[in-house]
Design a protein around this motif. Structure first.
Motif, PDB file in Angstrom:
ATOM      1  N   ALA A  58       0.851  -1.181   0.000  1.00 46.55           N
ATOM      2  CA  ALA A  58       0.000   0.000   0.000  1.00 46.55           C
ATOM      3  C   ALA A  58       0.890   1.235   0.000  1.00 46.55           C
ATOM      4  N   THR A  59       0.717   2.073  -1.015  1.00 46.55           N
ATOM      5  CA  THR A  59       1.420   3.347  -1.061  1.00 46.55           C
ATOM      6  C   THR A  59       0.493   4.374  -0.440  1.00 46.55           C
ATOM      7  N   LEU A  86       1.285   0.731  12.680  1.00 49.09           N
ATOM      8  CA  LEU A  86       0.293   1.154  11.687  1.00 49.09           C
ATOM      9  C   LEU A  86      -0.168  -0.021  10.824  1.00 49.09           C
ATOM     10  N   LYS A  87       0.759  -0.869  10.434  1.00 52.73           N
ATOM     11  CA  LYS A  87       0.425  -2.042   9.624  1.00 52.73           C
ATOM     12  C   LYS A  87      -0.504  -2.978  10.398  1.00 52.73           C
ATOM     13  N   THR A  88      -0.186  -3.210  11.663  1.00 57.57           N
ATOM     14  CA  THR A  88      -1.008  -4.091  12.499  1.00 57.57           C
ATOM     15  C   THR A  88      -2.413  -3.532  12.672  1.00 57.57           C
ATOM     16  N   GLU A  89      -2.510  -2.247  12.970  1.00 61.27           N
ATOM     17  CA  GLU A  89      -3.818  -1.618  13.179  1.00 61.27           C
ATOM     18  C   GLU A  89      -4.632  -1.594  11.889  1.00 61.27           C
ATOM     19  N   ALA A  90      -3.991  -1.309  10.776  1.00 68.73           N
ATOM     20  CA  ALA A  90      -4.704  -1.294   9.490  1.00 68.73           C
ATOM     21  C   ALA A  90      -5.189  -2.704   9.144  1.00 68.73           C
ATOM     22  N   ALA A  91      -4.367  -3.705   9.384  1.00 64.32           N
ATOM     23  CA  ALA A  91      -4.748  -5.089   9.084  1.00 64.32           C
ATOM     24  C   ALA A  91      -5.918  -5.534   9.959  1.00 64.32           C
ATOM     25  N   ARG A  92      -5.960  -5.055  11.193  1.00 69.30           N
ATOM     26  CA  ARG A  92      -7.071  -5.377  12.082  1.00 69.30           C
ATOM     27  C   ARG A  92      -8.389  -4.809  11.570  1.00 69.30           C
ATOM     28  N   ARG A  93      -8.318  -3.618  10.958  1.00 72.68           N
ATOM     29  CA  ARG A  93      -9.527  -2.927  10.509  1.00 72.68           C
ATOM     30  C   ARG A  93      -9.957  -3.296   9.086  1.00 72.68           C
ATOM     31  N   VAL A  94      -8.999  -3.713   8.256  1.00 73.44           N
ATOM     32  CA  VAL A  94      -9.294  -4.047   6.853  1.00 73.44           C
ATOM     33  C   VAL A  94      -9.084  -5.548   6.683  1.00 73.44           C
ATOM     34  N   ASN A  95     -10.111  -6.231   6.285  1.00 74.42           N
ATOM     35  CA  ASN A  95     -10.066  -7.686   6.198  1.00 74.42           C
ATOM     36  C   ASN A  95      -9.492  -8.126   4.851  1.00 74.42           C
ATOM     37  N   THR A  96      -8.200  -8.432   4.838  1.00 72.66           N
ATOM     38  CA  THR A  96      -7.546  -8.988   3.655  1.00 72.66           C
ATOM     39  C   THR A  96      -6.733 -10.208   4.086  1.00 72.66           C
ATOM     40  N   LYS A  97      -6.349 -11.000   3.117  1.00 67.26           N
ATOM     41  CA  LYS A  97      -5.605 -12.229   3.405  1.00 67.26           C
ATOM     42  C   LYS A  97      -4.241 -11.916   4.025  1.00 67.26           C
ATOM     43  N   TYR A  98      -3.587 -10.869   3.531  1.00 62.75           N
ATOM     44  CA  TYR A  98      -2.260 -10.488   4.015  1.00 62.75           C
ATOM     45  C   TYR A  98      -2.311  -9.060   4.548  1.00 62.75           C
ATOM     46  N   ALA A  99      -1.464  -8.775   5.512  1.00 64.01           N
ATOM     47  CA  ALA A  99      -1.306  -7.405   5.995  1.00 64.01           C
ATOM     48  C   ALA A  99      -0.376  -6.693   5.013  1.00 64.01           C
TER      49      ALA A  99
END
Length: 142
Positions: A58-59, A86-99
């Motif tokens: 993600a850019t 930031l990566k961890t928090e974004a991955a928690r909020r956005v449901n994708t296979k990979y962070a």
């Protein structure tokens, strides 16, 4: 199954996930969840997130509001220092296979738009246009 694409050829899914990522990062920044002196005193707008086609990168384009060029550079450095959180928090909020891996850049579109606006409002351009650069609300399209 064919993916739908927009005018620039980006899939609807990458655009949707990018927008979700933008909202997630903006929420983290606005809630003051980061314990970083530089980020605590800055007001940061997440203007755009462009996802790679595989959604693994993600850019993130940010604009520190009211910041000098040096302060903006410090904000980018602080974002990079806090990328794991930031990566961890974004991955928690956005449901994708990979962070997604986050890559931060200053959004310079506002500066570029201001520069172009100043050029268009310059006396030389007004002279060349013969005074046709009036108020946009004064159009002849009645």
């Amino acid at each position: 199954m064919r993916q739908q694409r927009d005018e620039q050829g980006k899939s609807v899914r990458t655009l949707r996930v990018g927008e979700q990522m933008r909202h997630a990062l903006a929420e983290v920044l606005s809630r003051g969840q980061l314990r970083d002196e530089v980020l605590e005193r800055a007001i940061i707008s997440v203007t755009e997130v462009r996802m790679s086609p595989d959604l693994r990168h993600a850019t993130v384009f940010i604009q520190p509001l009211g910041a000098s060029e040096q302060e903006a550079i410090e904000v980018i450095k602080a974002m990079k220092r806090n990328v794991r959180f930031l990566k961890t928090e974004a991955a928690r909020r956005v449901n994708t296979k990979y962070a997604a891996e986050l890559h931060f850049h200053l959004d310079e579109t506002f500066d570029e738009a201001s520069r172009i606006d100043a050029i268009l409002r310059s006396p030389q351009v007004a002279r060349d246009l013969g005074g046709k650069m009036g108020n946009p609300d004064d159009s002849d399209d009645n």
